[in-house]
Design a protein around this motif. Structure first.
Motif, PDB file in Angstrom:
ATOM      1  N   PHE A 186     -81.686  -2.021   2.516  1.00  0.00           N
ATOM      2  CA  PHE A 186     -80.858  -1.375   3.533  1.00  0.00           C
ATOM      3  C   PHE A 186     -81.551  -1.469   4.878  1.00  0.00           C
ATOM      4  O   PHE A 186     -82.748  -1.787   4.961  1.00  0.00           O
ATOM      5  CB  PHE A 186     -80.580   0.087   3.166  1.00  0.00           C
ATOM      6  N   LEU A 187     -80.777  -1.232   5.929  1.00  0.00           N
ATOM      7  CA  LEU A 187     -81.300  -1.266   7.290  1.00  0.00           C
ATOM      8  C   LEU A 187     -81.461   0.144   7.824  1.00  0.00           C
ATOM      9  O   LEU A 187     -80.618   1.009   7.602  1.00  0.00           O
ATOM     10  CB  LEU A 187     -80.361  -2.028   8.220  1.00  0.00           C
ATOM     11  N   VAL A 188     -82.539   0.328   8.550  1.00  0.00           N
ATOM     12  CA  VAL A 188     -82.743   1.509   9.381  1.00  0.00           C
ATOM     13  C   VAL A 188     -83.063   0.924  10.744  1.00  0.00           C
ATOM     14  O   VAL A 188     -84.103   0.290  10.908  1.00  0.00           O
ATOM     15  CB  VAL A 188     -83.883   2.403   8.869  1.00  0.00           C
ATOM     16  N   GLY A 189     -82.128   1.073  11.673  1.00  0.00           N
ATOM     17  CA  GLY A 189     -82.244   0.343  12.932  1.00  0.00           C
ATOM     18  C   GLY A 189     -82.040  -1.129  12.620  1.00  0.00           C
ATOM     19  O   GLY A 189     -81.069  -1.507  11.972  1.00  0.00           O
ATOM     20  N   THR A 190     -82.989  -1.953  13.024  1.00  0.00           N
ATOM     21  CA  THR A 190     -82.901  -3.386  12.738  1.00  0.00           C
ATOM     22  C   THR A 190     -83.884  -3.823  11.662  1.00  0.00           C
ATOM     23  O   THR A 190     -83.969  -5.004  11.350  1.00  0.00           O
ATOM     24  CB  THR A 190     -83.166  -4.202  14.020  1.00  0.00           C
ATOM     25  N   GLU A 191     -84.620  -2.865  11.087  1.00  0.00           N
ATOM     26  CA  GLU A 191     -85.633  -3.192  10.086  1.00  0.00           C
ATOM     27  C   GLU A 191     -85.094  -3.069   8.674  1.00  0.00           C
ATOM     28  O   GLU A 191     -84.327  -2.167   8.361  1.00  0.00           O
ATOM     29  CB  GLU A 191     -86.846  -2.264  10.232  1.00  0.00           C
ATOM     30  N   SER A 192     -85.548  -3.984   7.808  1.00  0.00           N
ATOM     31  CA  SER A 192     -85.149  -3.979   6.397  1.00  0.00           C
ATOM     32  C   SER A 192     -86.129  -3.166   5.563  1.00  0.00           C
ATOM     33  O   SER A 192     -87.339  -3.340   5.669  1.00  0.00           O
ATOM     34  CB  SER A 192     -85.106  -5.409   5.855  1.00  0.00           C
ATOM     35  N   PHE A 193     -85.557  -2.298   4.747  1.00  0.00           N
ATOM     36  CA  PHE A 193     -86.329  -1.485   3.820  1.00  0.00           C
ATOM     37  C   PHE A 193     -85.706  -1.644   2.439  1.00  0.00           C
ATOM     38  O   PHE A 193     -84.568  -2.096   2.300  1.00  0.00           O
ATOM     39  CB  PHE A 193     -86.292  -0.004   4.218  1.00  0.00           C
ATOM     40  N   ALA A 194     -86.454  -1.223   1.422  1.00  0.00           N
ATOM     41  CA  ALA A 194     -85.934  -1.272   0.061  1.00  0.00           C
ATOM     42  C   ALA A 194     -86.580  -0.172  -0.764  1.00  0.00           C
ATOM     43  O   ALA A 194     -87.688   0.274  -0.466  1.00  0.00           O
ATOM     44  CB  ALA A 194     -86.209  -2.637  -0.575  1.00  0.00           C
ATOM     45  N   ILE A 238     -81.387  13.560   4.465  1.00  0.00           N
ATOM     46  CA  ILE A 238     -82.470  13.219   5.384  1.00  0.00           C
ATOM     47  C   ILE A 238     -82.016  12.063   6.267  1.00  0.00           C
ATOM     48  O   ILE A 238     -81.482  11.080   5.761  1.00  0.00           O
ATOM     49  CB  ILE A 238     -83.728  12.759   4.600  1.00  0.00           C
ATOM     50  N   ASP A 239     -82.237  12.167   7.565  1.00  0.00           N
ATOM     51  CA  ASP A 239     -82.019  11.046   8.471  1.00  0.00           C
ATOM     52  C   ASP A 239     -83.273  10.179   8.352  1.00  0.00           C
ATOM     53  O   ASP A 239     -84.331  10.532   8.884  1.00  0.00           O
ATOM     54  CB  ASP A 239     -81.819  11.547   9.896  1.00  0.00           C
ATOM     55  N   LEU A 240     -83.172   9.066   7.626  1.00  0.00           N
ATOM     56  CA  LEU A 240     -84.354   8.260   7.345  1.00  0.00           C
ATOM     57  C   LEU A 240     -84.985   7.716   8.616  1.00  0.00           C
ATOM     58  O   LEU A 240     -86.207   7.623   8.724  1.00  0.00           O
ATOM     59  CB  LEU A 240     -84.012   7.126   6.372  1.00  0.00           C
ATOM     60  N   SER A 241     -84.185   7.395   9.611  1.00  0.00           N
ATOM     61  CA  SER A 241     -84.722   6.910  10.881  1.00  0.00           C
ATOM     62  C   SER A 241     -85.618   7.967  11.520  1.00  0.00           C
ATOM     63  O   SER A 241     -86.743   7.674  11.935  1.00  0.00           O
ATOM     64  CB  SER A 241     -83.588   6.528  11.834  1.00  0.00           C
ATOM     65  N   ALA A 242     -85.135   9.196  11.595  1.00  0.00           N
ATOM     66  CA  ALA A 242     -85.933  10.280  12.172  1.00  0.00           C
ATOM     67  C   ALA A 242     -87.161  10.564  11.307  1.00  0.00           C
ATOM     68  O   ALA A 242     -88.247  10.846  11.824  1.00  0.00           O
ATOM     69  CB  ALA A 242     -85.087  11.535  12.332  1.00  0.00           C
ATOM     70  N   MET A 290     -80.311  10.116   1.644  1.00  0.00           N
ATOM     71  CA  MET A 290     -80.993   9.471   2.771  1.00  0.00           C
ATOM     72  C   MET A 290     -79.936   8.760   3.611  1.00  0.00           C
ATOM     73  O   MET A 290     -79.249   7.871   3.104  1.00  0.00           O
ATOM     74  CB  MET A 290     -82.024   8.441   2.294  1.00  0.00           C
ATOM     75  N   LEU A 291     -79.805   9.154   4.853  1.00  0.00           N
ATOM     76  CA  LEU A 291     -78.878   8.498   5.762  1.00  0.00           C
ATOM     77  C   LEU A 291     -79.506   7.192   6.216  1.00  0.00           C
ATOM     78  O   LEU A 291     -80.614   7.184   6.752  1.00  0.00           O
ATOM     79  CB  LEU A 291     -78.588   9.395   6.966  1.00  0.00           C
ATOM     80  N   VAL A 292     -78.819   6.073   5.952  1.00  0.00           N
ATOM     81  CA  VAL A 292     -79.292   4.751   6.372  1.00  0.00           C
ATOM     82  C   VAL A 292     -78.201   4.093   7.209  1.00  0.00           C
ATOM     83  O   VAL A 292     -77.034   4.460   7.131  1.00  0.00           O
ATOM     84  CB  VAL A 292     -79.681   3.855   5.173  1.00  0.00           C
ATOM     85  N   ASP A 293     -78.593   3.131   8.028  1.00  0.00           N
ATOM     86  CA  ASP A 293     -77.644   2.487   8.930  1.00  0.00           C
ATOM     87  C   ASP A 293     -76.723   1.502   8.229  1.00  0.00           C
ATOM     88  O   ASP A 293     -75.583   1.336   8.642  1.00  0.00           O
ATOM     89  CB  ASP A 293     -78.379   1.797  10.078  1.00  0.00           C
ATOM     90  N   GLU A 294     -77.215   0.854   7.183  1.00  0.00           N
ATOM     91  CA  GLU A 294     -76.377  -0.094   6.454  1.00  0.00           C
ATOM     92  C   GLU A 294     -77.029  -0.449   5.128  1.00  0.00           C
ATOM     93  O   GLU A 294     -78.216  -0.754   5.088  1.00  0.00           O
ATOM     94  CB  GLU A 294     -76.195  -1.371   7.281  1.00  0.00           C
ATOM     95  N   VAL A 295     -76.260  -0.393   4.054  1.00  0.00           N
ATOM     96  CA  VAL A 295     -76.743  -0.862   2.764  1.00  0.00           C
ATOM     97  C   VAL A 295     -76.473  -2.352   2.701  1.00  0.00           C
ATOM     98  O   VAL A 295     -75.380  -2.803   3.031  1.00  0.00           O
ATOM     99  CB  VAL A 295     -76.047  -0.121   1.599  1.00  0.00           C
ATOM    100  N   ARG A 296     -77.483  -3.133   2.283  1.00  0.00           N
ATOM    101  CA  ARG A 296     -77.349  -4.587   2.278  1.00  0.00           C
ATOM    102  C   ARG A 296     -76.993  -5.115   0.892  1.00  0.00           C
ATOM    103  O   ARG A 296     -75.887  -5.490   0.626  1.00  0.00           O
ATOM    104  CB  ARG A 296     -78.644  -5.250   2.781  1.00  0.00           C
ATOM    105  N   GLU A 297     -77.990  -5.187   0.003  1.00  0.00           N
ATOM    106  CA  GLU A 297     -77.766  -5.796  -1.306  1.00  0.00           C
ATOM    107  C   GLU A 297     -78.847  -5.351  -2.273  1.00  0.00           C
ATOM    108  O   GLU A 297     -79.831  -4.737  -1.885  1.00  0.00           O
ATOM    109  CB  GLU A 297     -77.769  -7.325  -1.186  1.00  0.00           C
TER     110      GLU A 297
END
Length: 181
Positions: free
Chosen positions: A25-33, A72-76, A107-114
């Motif tokens: 998923f994305l938080v901002g422009t960074e990829s996390f998993a 939780i706002d994961l970005s914050a 966890m609030l994330v900006d976008e779920v990817r795959e």
């Protein structure tokens, strides 16, 4: 360490370490998993109730099938600015152990990817420096197609001390809801 060799009765058998599956998923422009074993559900952003006098990274609480779940706002939480919710934003629900019980946390994330299958050979230890998030939040770094993805240590991102605060928050909200009826 990605391949183990086992000798059985005069023959050699190569045994692959299991490939891990991770939700990216994305938080901002960074990829996390995070490991899919930690994921319970992914939901669209519903009605989130803000809770006064909580840390900035607590986005609020949601009513999930009659249970109050802190979000939780994961970005914050990663010491970035608060997320701006858009049509791709999601809440990723994880179950985290708190003492003898399990607390469901969103966890609030900006976008779920795959969901990616990442072989152990593509996973490297967390760096000691050079990241803009706390290094104890990083479980490891995964290399996928020459791109690095940060594998989060959910138990540290959602630490026991903070989860007890969240558990108290959820219980007080459930008490308020029950008394409002």
């Amino acid at each position: 360490m990605s391949n183990l060799i086992r000798r059985e009765a005069s023959r050699t058998v190569a045994v692959q370490e299991p490939v891990g599956q991770y939700l990216t998923f994305l938080v901002g422009t960074e990829s996390f998993a995070v490991s899919i074993l930690d994921i319970k559900e992914i939901i669209e952003i519903a009605s989130v109730t803000r809770v006064p006098l909580t840390p900035d990274y607590i986005y609020g609480v949601i009513n999930l099938r009659g249970s109050v779940v802190p979000v939780i706002d994961l970005s914050a939480r990663l010491s970035r600015k608060r997320s701006e919710v858009n049509k791709r934003s999601c809440i990723v629900l994880v179950a985290v152990e708190v003492g003898d019980s399990v607390q469901l946390v969103g966890m609030l994330v900006d976008e779920v990817r795959e969901i990616l299958e990442i072989p152990p050979a593509n996973i490297q230890p967390a760096p000691d420096f050079g990241t803009d998030i706390r290094t104890d939040f990083i479980q490891a770094m995964a290399r996928v197609d020459d791109v690095f993805i940060i594998l989060l240590a959910i138990s540290r991102v959602l630490s026991l001390d903070e989860l007890s605060l969240l558990s108290d928050l959820a219980q007080s909200q459930e008490h308020l809801i029950a008394n409002a009826d």
